[in-house]
Design a protein around this motif. Sequence first.
Motif, short mmCIF file in Angstrom:
data_model
loop_
_atom_site.label_atom_id
_atom_site.label_comp_id
_atom_site.label_asym_id
_atom_site.label_seq_id
_atom_site.Cartn_x
_atom_site.Cartn_y
_atom_site.Cartn_z
N PHE A 115 38.61 -34.97 -18.54
CA PHE A 115 37.75 -34.32 -19.54
C PHE A 115 36.64 -35.30 -19.93
CE2 PHE A 115 41.95 -32.51 -19.76
CZ PHE A 115 41.76 -31.15 -19.96
N THR A 116 35.41 -34.97 -19.57
CA THR A 116 34.26 -35.84 -19.88
C THR A 116 33.26 -35.07 -20.73
OG1 THR A 116 32.80 -35.22 -18.05
CG2 THR A 116 34.57 -36.80 -17.54
N GLU A 117 32.24 -35.78 -21.20
CA GLU A 117 31.22 -35.10 -22.02
C GLU A 117 30.44 -34.07 -21.23
OE1 GLU A 117 28.61 -37.37 -24.36
OE2 GLU A 117 30.19 -38.19 -25.63
N ASP A 118 30.32 -34.27 -19.92
CA ASP A 118 29.49 -33.39 -19.11
C ASP A 118 30.27 -32.36 -18.30
OD1 ASP A 118 27.09 -34.63 -19.94
OD2 ASP A 118 27.43 -36.24 -18.48
N GLY A 119 31.60 -32.44 -18.35
CA GLY A 119 32.34 -31.46 -17.56
C GLY A 119 33.82 -31.76 -17.49
N VAL A 120 34.52 -30.88 -16.80
CA VAL A 120 35.97 -31.01 -16.60
C VAL A 120 36.25 -30.95 -15.11
CG1 VAL A 120 38.24 -30.00 -17.06
CG2 VAL A 120 36.44 -29.87 -18.81
N GLY A 121 37.03 -31.91 -14.64
CA GLY A 121 37.41 -31.92 -13.23
C GLY A 121 38.90 -32.12 -13.09
N GLU A 122 39.40 -31.94 -11.87
CA GLU A 122 40.82 -32.18 -11.65
C GLU A 122 41.07 -32.65 -10.23
OE1 GLU A 122 42.32 -28.29 -12.71
OE2 GLU A 122 42.74 -27.82 -10.61
N VAL A 123 42.14 -33.42 -10.09
CA VAL A 123 42.63 -33.85 -8.78
C VAL A 123 43.97 -33.18 -8.54
CG1 VAL A 123 43.37 -35.79 -7.36
CG2 VAL A 123 41.44 -36.07 -8.93
N GLN A 124 44.06 -32.46 -7.44
CA GLN A 124 45.32 -31.83 -7.04
C GLN A 124 45.96 -32.70 -5.98
OE1 GLN A 124 44.09 -27.97 -5.66
NE2 GLN A 124 43.72 -27.18 -7.73
N ASP A 125 47.11 -33.28 -6.30
CA ASP A 125 47.81 -34.18 -5.37
C ASP A 125 49.07 -33.52 -4.85
OD1 ASP A 125 46.32 -36.68 -5.27
OD2 ASP A 125 46.80 -36.89 -7.40
N PHE A 126 49.24 -33.57 -3.53
CA PHE A 126 50.48 -33.06 -2.95
C PHE A 126 50.66 -33.62 -1.55
CE2 PHE A 126 47.17 -30.13 -1.72
CZ PHE A 126 47.50 -29.66 -0.46
N MET A 127 51.90 -33.57 -1.09
CA MET A 127 52.22 -33.90 0.29
C MET A 127 52.70 -32.60 0.93
SD MET A 127 53.92 -37.58 -0.67
CE MET A 127 54.58 -38.06 0.92
N PRO A 128 51.99 -32.10 1.93
CA PRO A 128 52.29 -30.77 2.47
C PRO A 128 53.74 -30.66 2.93
CG PRO A 128 50.20 -31.55 3.33
CD PRO A 128 50.82 -32.70 2.60
N VAL A 129 54.36 -29.57 2.55
CA VAL A 129 55.71 -29.26 3.00
C VAL A 129 55.81 -27.75 3.14
CG1 VAL A 129 56.53 -29.36 0.60
CG2 VAL A 129 58.17 -29.48 2.46
N ASP A 130 56.31 -27.32 4.29
CA ASP A 130 56.45 -25.88 4.51
C ASP A 130 57.84 -25.53 5.04
OD1 ASP A 130 56.40 -26.78 7.08
OD2 ASP A 130 54.56 -25.75 7.69
N GLY A 131 58.74 -26.53 5.03
CA GLY A 131 60.09 -26.27 5.50
C GLY A 131 60.28 -26.53 6.97
N THR A 132 59.20 -26.88 7.70
CA THR A 132 59.33 -27.21 9.12
C THR A 132 59.14 -28.70 9.32
OG1 THR A 132 56.98 -26.96 9.66
CG2 THR A 132 58.33 -24.97 9.69
N SER A 133 59.78 -29.24 10.36
CA SER A 133 59.67 -30.68 10.60
C SER A 133 58.32 -31.04 11.20
CB SER A 133 60.78 -31.14 11.53
OG SER A 133 60.75 -30.43 12.75
N ALA A 134 57.66 -30.10 11.88
CA ALA A 134 56.39 -30.42 12.53
C ALA A 134 55.36 -30.90 11.52
CB ALA A 134 55.87 -29.18 13.28
N GLU A 135 55.26 -30.21 10.39
CA GLU A 135 54.29 -30.61 9.37
C GLU A 135 54.65 -31.97 8.80
OE1 GLU A 135 51.33 -31.22 7.47
OE2 GLU A 135 51.26 -29.15 8.15
N ALA A 136 55.93 -32.18 8.57
CA ALA A 136 56.36 -33.40 7.89
C ALA A 136 56.09 -34.65 8.72
CB ALA A 136 57.84 -33.30 7.55
N GLU A 137 56.13 -34.53 10.05
CA GLU A 137 55.99 -35.72 10.88
C GLU A 137 54.60 -36.36 10.76
OE1 GLU A 137 58.57 -37.18 12.12
OE2 GLU A 137 59.66 -35.47 11.32
N ARG A 138 53.65 -35.63 10.22
CA ARG A 138 52.32 -36.22 10.01
C ARG A 138 52.29 -37.11 8.77
NH1 ARG A 138 48.53 -31.07 9.98
NH2 ARG A 138 46.89 -32.61 9.79
N HIS A 139 53.28 -36.93 7.90
CA HIS A 139 53.34 -37.73 6.67
C HIS A 139 51.99 -37.71 5.96
CE1 HIS A 139 57.18 -38.83 8.21
NE2 HIS A 139 56.69 -39.53 9.20
#
Length: 606
Positions: A87-111
């Motif tokens: 929250f700043t004087e000129d605006g509002v921003g956000e950072v969305q942080d996550f590590m992708p997970v979809d229940g399959t091992s293929a995605e996870a191996e990229r870390h």
Amino acid sequence: MSGTPREPGGYLPIAEHGLIGDLRSVALVGTDGTIDWYCCGAFDAPSVFASILDAERGGRFELTATVPAKTKQFYFPDTNVLITRFFTEDGVGEVQDFMPVDGTSAEAERHRLIRRVLCVRGSIPFRTRVAPRFDYGARPHTVRMTGDVAVFESAELTLALTATVPLETDGPDAQAEFKLSEGEEAVFALDQVGDEVSPRGCARTEAAAQFATTVAYWRRWLSASKYRGRWREHVHRSALTLKLLTYAPTGAIVAAPTTSLPEQLGGERNWDYRYVWVRDAAFCVYALLRLGFTGEAEAFMDFVTRHITPGDGSPSGPLQIMYGIDGRTDLPERELAHLEGHQGSAPVRIGNAAADQLQLDIYGALIDSVYLYDKWAKPISSDQWDDVCALVDWVCDHWDQPDEGIWETRGGRKNFLYSRLMCWVAIERAIRMANRRGLPADLPRWRQSRDTIYRRIMHRGWSESRGAFVQHEDDDVLDAAVLMMPLTKFIAPTDPKWLSTLDALTQDLVSDSLVYRYDPGASPDGLRGDEGTFSICSFWYVEAMVHAGRVDEARLAFEKMLTYANHLGLYAEEISHTGEQQGNFPQAFTHLALISAAFNLDRALG
């Protein structure tokens, strides 16, 4: 409002962090947008970012507004996707942080680790500095630009940073400054890459798709919860946290995802918790089964069957007290002298020498979880029953040895009451299983051992002078671990001896609903310094009061405990006398005990 500024040495308090993960590893994200802890690929892999342990040498991933800002952190509802708002004087921003997970091992191996930066109102200038320090800050690396990708190379690990804004290198780091107006976004993705560096980019559309699949995964998982009680938000956050502490490839559950966060600032009680404690993981199974999550229990039982078989342990018994997340038994402890420790609290340790200790209580914790799994999830196999029988036979032969006890004291072995109690649990639960399913067992011998332990506890674990059950035989030191006596159904929760014990514990070890494990002055544990109150004991205390019929007192103590959580509902191991989180963070022990206390308190309130 979160956003405590960093201490002069560059540290945020432990509690000023949120947790993200992909069921293999986690990252701790500070309320100022900095990732202060991240081990790539596995919980116990060497750190890439460890500024929580050394602000100068540990490495970090900064991402923040370049103008004065207040910040708030929250989780995208019902997920482990973390949002930090500026929250700043000129605006509002956000950072969305996550590590992708979809229940399959293929995605996870990229870390992969994704950071989406959005401007939601006005305009905000941002900056980022990505400063990895490989192998706990001990291994040098190079950085080079390959097209618009920053590649960080060390001897053992190569990471690639892709971004939708121009990056430039600065010494061993990569950095960028950019300004976003309302509706605009930038994306950063950090990937592990192989020898041939050919990282896939992370365009806005791909990041948005992975955000959606990750949100869907967590919501789908949480939807299996059967908890509908008064503290749903707290219970579900604890469940999501316990899920983050599971290692999907093996079913292992770590005690905490960090190492060496101090139990007392400036003290030496700093330990590596990124391993599978049989006790902690077994209690996790109980908490998750309570909520209806049978898949995690089944995965842990598979881990136990594969890696924890009777007869392959150390000379101290068929089980080690802890294992690596891959089932390994060798966890040598060493100190990293080049790191100063959190806010100067050395030593920083990796590995854990307590793996060689004898802690007899783990047999009760494990067999109780097997009993509950067999009862609530699915029947155990004949091979698993053979393993249970071998463990119970061993307990019948060895329950009366002195040991190091649940608190892993380094002050010599004693005849701890809690260890006796859980040996009783091991035998008693196995007898129940044998009787319920008609399974073969040496029941006369088991019953005799069970009853002998019971009489020994009642005779030598009781102190007439204290009017209480005590820490170890033939002494009068109190220990919060005895709160488990009614919870394991060893003693009636309204038994006069138990109510007297509860009163003594309240007088000696309880401070505003917070419970100390024991008094190190009265019971030396071989370590210097003091410690805070132990949060699992505080929730055990709530549960013991519920069972004793002191429901109003229990509810007040529980509500007080909730005020000690951090802004996201997360708990470390201990709470300092000023109310700060202490020790490794977040702690599975604390969150599983919260779930159990909430469940039983709800039931008592009707």
